[in-house]
Design a protein around this motif. Structure first.
Motif, PDB file in Angstrom:
ATOM      1  N   ILE A  13      -6.365  -1.622  -1.460  1.00 59.02           N
ATOM      2  CA  ILE A  13      -5.763  -0.346  -1.866  1.00 59.02           C
ATOM      3  C   ILE A  13      -5.196   0.384  -0.660  1.00 59.02           C
ATOM      4  CG2 ILE A  13      -6.245   1.958  -2.797  1.00 59.02           C
ATOM      5  CD1 ILE A  13      -6.103  -0.188  -4.923  1.00 59.02           C
ATOM      6  N   MET A  14      -5.971   0.467   0.422  1.00 53.28           N
ATOM      7  CA  MET A  14      -5.530   1.191   1.612  1.00 53.28           C
ATOM      8  C   MET A  14      -4.372   0.482   2.303  1.00 53.28           C
ATOM      9  SD  MET A  14      -7.284   3.851   1.426  1.00 53.28           S
ATOM     10  CE  MET A  14      -6.579   4.576   2.900  1.00 53.28           C
ATOM     11  N   ILE A  17      -1.283   1.373   0.374  1.00 55.23           N
ATOM     12  CA  ILE A  17      -0.846   2.720   0.770  1.00 55.23           C
ATOM     13  C   ILE A  17      -0.179   2.682   2.140  1.00 55.23           C
ATOM     14  CG2 ILE A  17      -1.671   5.034   1.384  1.00 55.23           C
ATOM     15  CD1 ILE A  17      -3.866   4.651  -0.742  1.00 55.23           C
ATOM     16  N   ALA A  18      -0.746   1.908   3.064  1.00 53.93           N
ATOM     17  CA  ALA A  18      -0.184   1.789   4.407  1.00 53.93           C
ATOM     18  C   ALA A  18       1.235   1.240   4.359  1.00 53.93           C
ATOM     19  CB  ALA A  18      -1.073   0.888   5.271  1.00 53.93           C
ATOM     20  N   GLY A  19       1.451   0.198   3.557  1.00 49.44           N
ATOM     21  CA  GLY A  19       2.780  -0.383   3.441  1.00 49.44           C
ATOM     22  C   GLY A  19       3.789   0.588   2.872  1.00 49.44           C
ATOM     23  N   VAL A  20       3.375   1.362   1.861  1.00 48.41           N
ATOM     24  CA  VAL A  20       4.255   2.354   1.242  1.00 48.41           C
ATOM     25  C   VAL A  20       4.615   3.445   2.245  1.00 48.41           C
ATOM     26  CG1 VAL A  20       4.421   4.131  -0.545  1.00 48.41           C
ATOM     27  CG2 VAL A  20       3.380   1.919  -1.085  1.00 48.41           C
ATOM     28  N   ILE A  21       3.618   3.958   2.953  1.00 46.62           N
ATOM     29  CA  ILE A  21       3.853   5.020   3.935  1.00 46.62           C
ATOM     30  C   ILE A  21       4.797   4.542   5.034  1.00 46.62           C
ATOM     31  CG2 ILE A  21       2.755   6.393   5.764  1.00 46.62           C
ATOM     32  CD1 ILE A  21       0.307   6.624   3.953  1.00 46.62           C
ATOM     33  N   ASN A  22       4.560   3.335   5.533  1.00 44.42           N
ATOM     34  CA  ASN A  22       5.409   2.818   6.607  1.00 44.42           C
ATOM     35  C   ASN A  22       6.858   2.673   6.135  1.00 44.42           C
ATOM     36  OD1 ASN A  22       4.736   1.753   9.458  1.00 44.42           O
ATOM     37  ND2 ASN A  22       6.248   0.298   8.686  1.00 44.42           N
ATOM     38  N   LEU A 134      -3.295   2.918   9.462  1.00 48.16           N
ATOM     39  CA  LEU A 134      -4.109   2.569   8.294  1.00 48.16           C
ATOM     40  C   LEU A 134      -4.230   1.056   8.151  1.00 48.16           C
ATOM     41  CD1 LEU A 134      -2.860   5.135   5.615  1.00 48.16           C
ATOM     42  CD2 LEU A 134      -5.125   5.055   6.684  1.00 48.16           C
ATOM     43  N   ALA A 135      -3.137   0.351   8.418  1.00 43.75           N
ATOM     44  CA  ALA A 135      -3.171  -1.112   8.323  1.00 43.75           C
ATOM     45  C   ALA A 135      -4.188  -1.689   9.302  1.00 43.75           C
ATOM     46  CB  ALA A 135      -1.780  -1.685   8.596  1.00 43.75           C
ATOM     47  N   ILE A 136      -4.179  -1.203  10.535  1.00 46.83           N
ATOM     48  CA  ILE A 136      -5.124  -1.686  11.545  1.00 46.83           C
ATOM     49  C   ILE A 136      -6.547  -1.302  11.186  1.00 46.83           C
ATOM     50  CG2 ILE A 136      -5.821  -1.467  13.970  1.00 46.83           C
ATOM     51  CD1 ILE A 136      -2.829  -1.002  14.605  1.00 46.83           C
ATOM     52  N   ALA A 141      -2.345  -5.655   9.659  1.00 44.68           N
ATOM     53  CA  ALA A 141      -1.375  -5.273  10.675  1.00 44.68           C
ATOM     54  C   ALA A 141      -0.029  -5.087  10.002  1.00 44.68           C
ATOM     55  CB  ALA A 141      -1.279  -6.323  11.774  1.00 44.68           C
ATOM     56  N   MET A 142       0.809  -4.254  10.605  1.00 43.08           N
ATOM     57  CA  MET A 142       2.117  -3.978  10.036  1.00 43.08           C
ATOM     58  C   MET A 142       3.203  -4.742  10.753  1.00 43.08           C
ATOM     59  SD  MET A 142       3.190  -2.057   7.506  1.00 43.08           S
ATOM     60  CE  MET A 142       1.935  -0.773   7.386  1.00 43.08           C
ATOM     61  N   ASP A 143       2.864  -5.315  11.901  1.00 47.48           N
ATOM     62  CA  ASP A 143       3.890  -5.898  12.750  1.00 47.48           C
ATOM     63  C   ASP A 143       3.355  -7.128  13.462  1.00 47.48           C
ATOM     64  OD1 ASP A 143       5.796  -6.247  15.014  1.00 47.48           O
ATOM     65  OD2 ASP A 143       6.616  -4.370  14.244  1.00 47.48           O
TER      66      ASP A 143
END
Length: 290
Positions: A13-14, A17-22, A134-136, A141-143
């Motif tokens: 879930i988090m 949310i992290a992906g959407v926010i980014n 949030l991803a970390i 990770a986002m990248d």
């Protein structure tokens, strides 16, 4: 497969949310005014600008990131790789929805900040930093640049942080030459540092505590006074002064920033010669009082 069974619903879930926010930070604030994110995300933004329209940002995010996460599977583990690929997929899909599906015009200017480069750089950096943090924090990770740095930094004799920094500097220099302007890459550096600071706050906490190391010959009196005043645990270590060769005690004590003055007053009121060293700590996880 055993590690994948440890997937947590809360983390999923988090990470969503992290992906959407980014995606919001990148597509609403950065891409419209041609500012660049850092790492693979920034590289994807540059490639999307200089290639045909059918090669979109969301496509480059998947093409560049997923192979890196898979390549780093052995070092990072299956659970991290799954979380990271999932997060990037959400980021990519949401970027596509915002730019191509939703009735939001992000063609020439930010819908919220217009063409103000400073506002776009700051808010784009902070919002994307929240997503990356949030991803970390929740295991992903986002990248893929972090994976790349873990794999290659040690081989070329530099730290992971230095590797990421060098990559981003080269990215922004390349952007400057490609767009034949240094204004956008310079503002992108503002974005980078805003995101970096935000990631630190998200991962490590906004209200960081302070750790005090106290060297004294009167540990019992000081520990008693600190415990009575702040009602918290204290840890002591045996120590010895190298010059004096006298036995001393080292006290490890956690306070918040508002308690530092009172702590110093208590300690020096008991032992005027006590040595106090204070530094910042994050994510203080406490159990029972000692």
């Amino acid at each position: 497969m055993d590690k994948l069974r440890r997937i947590k619903f809360k983390n999923m879930i988090m990470l969503t949310i992290a992906g959407v926010i980014n995606a919001i930070g990148i597509t609403i604030f950065l891409s419209p005014v041609k500012l660049y994110d850092s790492g693979i995300s920034g590289t994807s933004m540059l490639l999307a600008q200089i290639t045909p329209d059918y090669l979109t940002l969301s496509m480059f995010l998947l093409i560049l990131n997923i192979p890196l996460f898979i390549y780093g599977l052995k070092k990072q583990g299956a659970l991290f790789t799954f979380y990271a690929i999932y997060t990037v997929a959400i980021y990519s899909v949401c970027s596509w929805l915002i730019t191509d599906i939703l009735p939001v015009d992000v063609t020439f200017a930010s819908p919220l900040a217009g063409t103000d480069l400073l506002l776009c750089a700051l808010f784009g950096g902070v919002i994307s930093g929240i997503g990356s943090g949030l991803a970390i924090r929740f295991g992903g990770a986002m990248d893929g640049i972090e994976v790349l740095s873990v794999i290659f930094a040690k081989k070329i004799g530099i730290s992971v942080g230095s590797f990421v920094m060098i990559y981003n500097i080269l990215l922004y220099i390349t952007c400057g030459f490609v767009v034949n302007s240094w204004i956008l890459p310079l503002y992108s550096i503002v974005t980078y540092f805003a995101a970096l600071k935000t990631i630190d706050y998200i991962v490590e906490g906004i209200d960081r505590a302070k750790a005090a190391m106290i060297v004294t010959t009167m540990p019992d009196e000081i520990c008693k006074a600190l415990s009575e005043e702040f009602e918290t645990g204290i840890t002591t270590f045996n120590a010895k002064g190298w010059y004096s060769q006298n036995d001393k005690t080292m006290i490890y004590f956690i306070v918040n920033r508002f308690q530092i003055g009172k702590m110093k007053e208590i300690i020096h009121g008991i032992d005027a010669k006590a040595y106090i060293s204070i530094y910042e700590v994050a994510d203080v996880l406490s159990g029972d009082r000692e």
